[in-house]
Design an enzyme around this catalytic site. Structure first.
Site, PDB file in Angstrom:
ATOM      1  N   ASP A 138     -36.697  22.442   9.956  1.00  8.85           N
ATOM      2  CA  ASP A 138     -36.496  21.107  10.528  1.00  8.85           C
ATOM      3  C   ASP A 138     -35.813  21.195  11.887  1.00  8.85           C
ATOM      4  O   ASP A 138     -35.125  22.175  12.212  1.00  8.85           O
ATOM      5  CB  ASP A 138     -35.687  20.208   9.592  1.00  8.85           C
ATOM      6  CG  ASP A 138     -34.298  20.767   9.273  1.00  8.85           C
ATOM      7  OD1 ASP A 138     -34.177  22.000   9.118  1.00  8.85           O
ATOM      8  OD2 ASP A 138     -33.342  19.981   9.182  1.00  8.85           O
ATOM      9  N   GLU A 144     -31.480  21.317   7.160  1.00  8.97           N
ATOM     10  CA  GLU A 144     -30.287  21.927   7.758  1.00  8.97           C
ATOM     11  C   GLU A 144     -29.710  21.033   8.830  1.00  8.97           C
ATOM     12  O   GLU A 144     -28.491  20.912   8.959  1.00  8.97           O
ATOM     13  CB  GLU A 144     -30.639  23.300   8.344  1.00  8.97           C
ATOM     14  CG  GLU A 144     -29.428  24.183   8.643  1.00  8.97           C
ATOM     15  CD  GLU A 144     -28.789  23.905  10.005  1.00  8.97           C
ATOM     16  OE1 GLU A 144     -27.627  24.316  10.209  1.00  8.97           O
ATOM     17  OE2 GLU A 144     -29.444  23.284  10.868  1.00  8.97           O
TER      18      GLU A 144
END
Length: 398
Positions: A75, A140
């Protein structure tokens, strides 16, 4: 174009803004399955914030072989205003020897370098003396509640052994390999609400100004030396991130003031001790919990540290072999998913490209850093496999 650049560009094309993976892990799993990895997708989180995680493992020939894990996230943070980018953030673009795109540095280049390093290593070592794993998440850059921590909990319950872990966070400063992270500070956040009595500013005797009540305590919080740090960590810091009080009118004493703050703490302090000290300081200034203030806490992560040992020394040697310079070893910077992995793996380090443009408009990575990083990861694989083979040979002879 190198294989690492080609894969990095394919990953950048995936608009994987937290918590979306947007196909990154599918792409990586296809490459890993071709190498003999067993790939497992672990989804977690509510429907409106569904997180995709990938656990991939290529077992060694012997069940007691050590396990090296490459970890990271697919991400990325939002792009910000598109009109401020020189090129579309999800269209990888090369200009002046640099690869531009969201995630170029944080951290799709690291993922590409890790996979290509494994491909090249396994071509020459089809039966290595160590097992290799990949632990990837799409949570994250977000709240990190349904990402790496969920996978680590699952691996712990299964009794999965992890010996070494390399996280591909962008740790470098000027050039790839000039800094390795061997730990991170803990993160503890608080939201302090100080209660007063709202009133007309011309009649302060009929009101109670919570900002005035807070001010002496706030000054002492800012001035407090929480600890002195140690050889591995700088002193614990306390910083205000937001403060809000008032109704917007200039003639109203507010009824409350809210302060958001954060500790980045060393191993010389604990979250519990820091909480106790803040409460004691507020009480010292005449504020009673529940009556004059409310304070909620969020522990973002405990500090972790990997001391000198097999992994750290192997990575340092690999960096020196590739670059000819000794890397700095540091625990500075923000938190990372290493804090979760360190609970099930005793040796965790972070090594990635320069972080100068991470989270910025026109994020980029130098093309030369892609090759450098891939060579470092490849060399670490070779060195750890050789160590594992040597250890296994000695064990067999005894």
């Amino acid at each position: 174009m190198t294989d690492t650049q080609r894969l990095a560009e394919a990953l950048i094309r995936c608009p994987s803004v937290t918590p979306q993976d947007a196909g990154c892990q599918t792409l990586l799993a296809e490459r890993l399955r071709a190498l003999g990895f067993v790939c497992e997708t672990i989804e977690s989180g509510p429907d409106d914030f569904r997180v995709t995680n990938l656990w991939a493992l290529r077992p060694a020939a012997t069940p007691d072989a050590p396990v090296l894990v490459f970890a990271g996230h697919t991400d990325v943070v939002p792009t910000g205003p598109l009109e401020h980018w020189s090129s579309d953030p999800f269209t990888p673009t090369v200009r002046d020897g640099k690869l531009y795109g969201r995630g170029a540095s944080d951290m799709k280049s690291s993922l590409a370098a890790m996979v290509v390093a494994c491909e090249e290593f396994l071509r020459s070592h089809p039966e290595p003396a160590l097992a290799i794993g990949f632990l990837l998440t799409s949570d994250e850059e977000g709240p990190a509640r349904d990402g790496t921590v969920v996978v680590c909990d699952a691996l712990r319950q299964r009794g999965q052994r992890l010996d070494w872990c390399i996280v591909g966070e962008p740790t470098s400063v000027q050039r790839t390999g000039d800094m390795i992270k061997n730990g991170r500070r803990g993160s503890l956040s608080g939201r302090l609400t100080v209660k007063g009595i709202q009133g007309h500013i011309a009649y302060p005797h009929l009101a109670r100004n919570p900002i005035h009540l807070l001010a002496p305590a706030l000054a002492e919080l800012v001035a407090t030396r929480w600890d002195e740090g140690n050889a591995h960590f700088p002193p614990t810091s306390w910083q205000v991130s937001n403060i809000h009080g008032g109704t917007g009118a200039s003639n109203v004493i507010p009824g409350t003031v809210v302060v958001d703050f954060n500790f980045r703490f060393s191993t010389e302090s604990t979250a519990e001790n820091l909480q106790q000290r803040v409460h004691a300081l507020l009480n010292k200034h005449g504020m009673r919990e529940g009556q004059d203030y409310e304070l909620t806490w969020t522990l973002g992560g405990q500090p972790f540290l990997t001391p000198a040992g097999t992994l750290l020394e192997t990575v340092r040697a690999a960096v020196y072999e590739v670059t000819g310079t000794e890397p700095d070893v540091s625990t500075t910077g923000g938190t990372s998913d290493g804090r979760f992995i360190a609970k099930i793996c005793s040796e965790v380090i972070e090594l990635g490209p320069p972080n100068a443009t991470i989270h910025q408009i026109n994020e980029y990575v130098d093309l030369s850093d892609l090759h450098t990083l891939q060579r470092m990861y490849h060399l670490v694989l070779s060195k750890l496999s050789a160590l594992a083979l040597s250890s296994s040979t000695v064990h067999d002879k005894t």
